[in-house]
Write an enzyme that holds these catalytic residues in place. Sequence first.
Site, mmCIF file in Angstrom:
data_model
loop_
_atom_site.group_PDB
_atom_site.id
_atom_site.type_symbol
_atom_site.label_atom_id
_atom_site.label_comp_id
_atom_site.label_asym_id
_atom_site.label_seq_id
_atom_site.Cartn_x
_atom_site.Cartn_y
_atom_site.Cartn_z
ATOM 1 N N GLY A 1 -8.049 -7.939 5.229
ATOM 2 C CA GLY A 1 -8.815 -8.066 6.465
ATOM 3 C C GLY A 1 -8.064 -8.678 7.634
ATOM 4 O O GLY A 1 -8.633 -8.914 8.691
ATOM 5 N N TYR B 1 10.600 -35.090 -20.833
ATOM 6 C CA TYR B 1 9.173 -34.798 -20.957
ATOM 7 C C TYR B 1 8.449 -35.030 -19.632
ATOM 8 O O TYR B 1 8.969 -35.687 -18.727
ATOM 9 C CB TYR B 1 8.531 -35.664 -22.049
ATOM 10 C CG TYR B 1 8.448 -37.136 -21.714
ATOM 11 C CD1 TYR B 1 7.387 -37.651 -21.006
ATOM 12 C CD2 TYR B 1 9.460 -38.007 -22.122
ATOM 13 C CE1 TYR B 1 7.316 -38.991 -20.686
ATOM 14 C CE2 TYR B 1 9.405 -39.350 -21.818
ATOM 15 C CZ TYR B 1 8.319 -39.844 -21.084
ATOM 16 O OH TYR B 1 8.261 -41.169 -20.762
ATOM 17 N N SER C 1 10.891 -43.824 -16.798
ATOM 18 C CA SER C 1 9.778 -42.921 -16.535
ATOM 19 C C SER C 1 9.543 -42.930 -15.033
ATOM 20 O O SER C 1 9.328 -43.987 -14.436
ATOM 21 C CB SER C 1 8.536 -43.382 -17.289
ATOM 22 O OG SER C 1 7.477 -42.507 -17.005
ATOM 23 N N CYS D 1 5.647 -39.809 -15.137
ATOM 24 C CA CYS D 1 4.248 -40.123 -15.441
ATOM 25 C C CYS D 1 3.385 -40.222 -14.195
ATOM 26 O O CYS D 1 2.213 -40.548 -14.278
ATOM 27 C CB CYS D 1 4.140 -41.379 -16.279
ATOM 28 S SG CYS D 1 4.734 -42.852 -15.435
ATOM 29 N N ARG E 1 -3.371 -1.348 -6.790
ATOM 30 C CA ARG E 1 -2.562 -2.574 -6.767
ATOM 31 C C ARG E 1 -2.971 -3.420 -7.963
ATOM 32 O O ARG E 1 -4.037 -3.202 -8.557
ATOM 33 C CB ARG E 1 -2.780 -3.343 -5.470
ATOM 34 C CG ARG E 1 -4.219 -3.752 -5.266
ATOM 35 C CD ARG E 1 -4.396 -4.444 -3.931
ATOM 36 N NE ARG E 1 -5.813 -4.597 -3.641
ATOM 37 C CZ ARG E 1 -6.307 -4.847 -2.443
ATOM 38 N NH1 ARG E 1 -5.515 -4.968 -1.418
ATOM 39 N NH2 ARG E 1 -7.600 -4.991 -2.276
ATOM 40 N N ARG F 1 -3.191 2.754 8.762
ATOM 41 C CA ARG F 1 -3.452 1.455 8.141
ATOM 42 C C ARG F 1 -2.208 0.596 8.078
ATOM 43 O O ARG F 1 -1.101 1.095 7.933
ATOM 44 C CB ARG F 1 -3.920 1.626 6.685
ATOM 45 C CG ARG F 1 -5.211 2.372 6.520
ATOM 46 C CD ARG F 1 -5.433 2.615 5.021
ATOM 47 N NE ARG F 1 -6.376 3.690 4.779
ATOM 48 C CZ ARG F 1 -7.667 3.499 4.559
ATOM 49 N NH1 ARG F 1 -8.168 2.283 4.545
ATOM 50 N NH2 ARG F 1 -8.457 4.518 4.354
ATOM 51 N N LYS G 1 0.831 -1.205 0.000
ATOM 52 C CA LYS G 1 0.000 0.000 0.000
ATOM 53 C C LYS G 1 0.868 1.260 0.000
ATOM 54 O O LYS G 1 0.676 2.167 -0.813
ATOM 55 C CB LYS G 1 -0.906 -0.030 1.228
ATOM 56 C CG LYS G 1 -2.026 0.951 1.164
ATOM 57 C CD LYS G 1 -2.915 0.824 2.386
ATOM 58 C CE LYS G 1 -3.707 -0.472 2.347
ATOM 59 N NZ LYS G 1 -4.133 -0.934 3.670
ATOM 60 N N HIS H 1 -9.991 -42.635 -4.399
ATOM 61 C CA HIS H 1 -10.039 -43.272 -5.724
ATOM 62 C C HIS H 1 -10.846 -42.415 -6.700
ATOM 63 O O HIS H 1 -10.399 -42.117 -7.813
ATOM 64 C CB HIS H 1 -10.658 -44.674 -5.590
ATOM 65 C CG HIS H 1 -10.800 -45.401 -6.893
ATOM 66 N ND1 HIS H 1 -11.947 -45.348 -7.651
ATOM 67 C CD2 HIS H 1 -9.910 -46.152 -7.581
ATOM 68 C CE1 HIS H 1 -11.766 -46.064 -8.745
ATOM 69 N NE2 HIS H 1 -10.546 -46.566 -8.737
ATOM 70 N N MET I 1 -5.237 -7.483 9.239
ATOM 71 C CA MET I 1 -4.638 -6.584 10.224
ATOM 72 C C MET I 1 -5.502 -5.342 10.401
ATOM 73 O O MET I 1 -6.511 -5.176 9.758
ATOM 74 C CB MET I 1 -3.216 -6.250 9.818
ATOM 75 C CG MET I 1 -2.306 -7.456 10.026
ATOM 76 S SD MET I 1 -0.639 -7.100 9.579
ATOM 77 C CE MET I 1 -0.820 -6.647 7.902
HETATM 78 C C1 PEP Z 1 3.261 -44.069 -10.458
HETATM 79 O O1 PEP Z 1 3.450 -44.894 -9.579
HETATM 80 O O2 PEP Z 1 3.648 -42.894 -10.394
HETATM 81 C C2 PEP Z 1 2.489 -44.435 -11.644
HETATM 82 C C3 PEP Z 1 2.369 -43.604 -12.653
HETATM 83 O O3 PEP Z 1 1.854 -45.622 -11.606
HETATM 84 P P1 PEP Z 1 0.472 -45.875 -10.868
HETATM 85 O O4 PEP Z 1 -0.062 -44.584 -10.415
HETATM 86 O O5 PEP Z 1 -0.395 -46.555 -11.864
HETATM 87 O O6 PEP Z 1 0.889 -46.778 -9.759
#
Ligand code: PEP
Length: 889
Positions: free
Chosen positions: A104, A862, A775, A842, A350, A95, A25, A466, A106
């Site tokens: 909000g 990747y 991976s 992954c 701001r 202020r 501010k 899940h 202080m």
């Molecule tokens: C992992 O374990 O990160 C993975 C991609 O395999 P899953 O989630 O299927 O166990």
Amino acid sequence: MKWVYAFGDGRADGEASLKNLLGGKGANLAEMSNLGLPVPPGFTVTTEVCTYFYAHGQTYPADLKAAVETALAKIGGPAGGRFGDPARPLLVSVRSGARVSMPGMMDTVLNLGLNANTTEGLAKLTDARFAYDSYRRFIQMYSDVVLGVEHSLFEEILDSEKESKGFELDTELDADDLKKIAGLFKDRVRKELGRPFPEDVHEQLWGAVGAVFGSWHSPRAKTYRRLHNIPEEWGTAVTIQAMVFGNRGETSATGVAFTRDPSTGERLLYGEFLINAQGEDVVAGIRTPQPISKVVRERQGGKRPSMEEAMPKTFAELTTICATLEAHYRDMQDLEFTVQEGKLFMLQTRNGKRTAEAALKIAVDMEREGLIDKRIAIGRVDPGALDQLLHPTLDPAAQKEQIAVGLAASPGAATGEIAFTADEAEKLAAERRDVILVRTETSPEDIHGMHAARGILTARGGMTSHAAVVARGMGRPCVSGAGTIKIDVTNGVMTSGGHTLKRGDIITIDGATGCVYKGRVGLRQPELTGDFGVLMGWADTIRKLKVRTNADTPEDAATARKFGAEGIGLCRTEHMFFDNDRIVAVRQMILADAESERKAALAKLLPMQRQDFEGIFKAMAGLPVTIRLLDPPLHEFLPQKDEDIAQVAQAAGGDPAKLRARAIALHESNPMLGHRGVRLGITYPEIYEMQARAIFEAAMNVEAQGGKAVQLEIMIPLVAWKEELDRVKVRIDGVAAQLKAERGKAPSYMVGTMIELPRAALRAAEIAKTAEFFSFGTNDLTQTTIGISRDDAGMFLTDYLNKGVITRDPFVTIDVDGVGELVKIAAERGRGARANLKLGICGEHGGDPDSIRFCHESGLDYVSCSPFRVPVARLAAAQAVLANVKDID
Ligand code: PEP
Ligand code: MG
């Protein structure tokens, strides 16, 4: 040390870049003064004073007092008055202001500098009612904030005075009434504290300054800091500024404005104002503010005039100032202003908060307007929020009747008929009807129903349940853990609060907020071209990481490609086994006593698997596809409950007793660490052989039909020893050799492994001798490194986060010190053994912006994430490259 920075009157000691010292501010008030904008004069006591205050037993630096007095004397001039002078009193606001806004959290005190004498003086200068109303407001606010006397005690006095006069509204009280009330307020303070309300204006000022510094350590401020990762040692600044009044009649007003629409990004002056009012009247919601711009008023169908119509001259002035501020800050501004008897004053500016949609439009528009360059535009959009733009959203104007609320587990809104079982959902979807699958909780056996449904609602389960994980992966909107919902599957009804709904009734869920509504609520479809496409294009030219997707079906693969996926980084094959037409053969395979019997069952599965892969390869048209061979422990494919066992045994033409015995034999006390992954491939090599054959044949078929040759990557899960991978690889190579013998050729392919166990990460140098790619399966790697199961983590991780044991959920953002360390070790050791080793990730972390930045810095090739996270990843990967490009401040 310079403790005090003055501003106002076209100049300032500070500037915007001094946020750390002056708070957001204070720094911006200085900047606006330097720009020559009309800012009421004032000064800021720095955050260093706050630090000093706490380091020295809550005392001030010796020379602070003199500096404040000098600054106070200087603001009197332009404001026209002197602090404590009964003839021409100067009133100030006090202020807080931290480096980042803590809305909000202080304290603030307004109208400071009033006592019996100065109020009398103010009454003569202005009018008596205004003066005494200001005085009683000040006593109330100061007593509450600084002296710790309950606000409600004053409200009681006010109410009883109104009652004795037969009044309804505060505005009916006249100057004499208010003077009397101010006296009663002061009596009350003396009674509560045993000492009088301070008449000395300097005592008032230091009391307020101390309260602001004190509020830095208030419980709510501490909680806020913890939740927003704001360091304790930053401290707050205190800004003391001449008061201006928006409640001086019909030519006065107060308001807030955004230089662009914060929800859509449209370029127009957006905001609200109230004539003859102070800021607190707007907040209190007693009167409804009017729009600033005429177009907005007209769109909203408002009857009362906009500021543009009611105060055209001031509005024009505000418009010019907004343009100046935007051009200067080169970002959308959120500002506060007051008009005192026709004169406009700026009280704050701001960078404005905005929705994802607005952020995108503003970033692209500002690049086109030449205000910012592409790199800054890329940095202006929060990749995490982008997710919201890819799904349908609720029409904000629609009427809604809320029946329950749960966790915002997977973004997007969906509307459809209630189905209470996966089979029911699948059946209805086959009739092209929109379904919401409503379950107490979901399990792997519900996958087909989740896939068929438009959205998923569960009564139990957290953000990593899940339902939540699978829904995010599939891009299905999901609300999980809506605890008030009770489901009676047998009778096909659910209740929540006072509502009862039947199978087939329509509901709408909003996975962005966790709200559940009765009936159909209108949806808005996402817009993937336009600004979105433009920004994505910029991101693609900058990023180094490739972005792949986790997809198990041709539909998901196609969706991901639409979002820009450059391959599949993880195709989980087990989901394919749950489909109704497969599961019978899968169970026959599991129940088989002899290898020949098992092979017969696998032979039934082979054409189905081949067909799955053909669909996926076609959808990916020549891009790399990583297929993971079977991973989960086999018991997941068997029924557990007695009635299910009986039913399944009948369908499979088997003996229920044998089935039960098998289910018991396959029981895993710790499935995550059990007989799964490559361990299955070692025990039952024919399973992996069948899968390899299905993959190869599918690749050849697609090519034979004129499709592009897929870049095959066969991935083995849960490897811990090189020897495991060697044994499985021999089998896969064997299948390829067989195929070559049969058909004269076989497709080319790579064999690689997941790195999802700490041992594998540590032995990466050996494993890379066989593996052509790694991976990182950071889901399992997180579980096995920190020793917490993902399914059971929900409850106590929340507690851990609340208590500050950890600051990030390790299943959302990579745990850099543990899991991240292993990723780096494996990358380094793996590449040491095989220089061109391809590296990807992954696990779910592949779609998390902070984890993506970590992957970029660790030299991965990747990231792979669920289809709807692909654009998030593209943007986050570009931002990782630009991590050192600073935005304009
Ligand atoms: C992992 O374990 O990160 C993975 C991609 O395999 P899953 O989630 O299927 O166990
Ligand atoms: Mg895994």
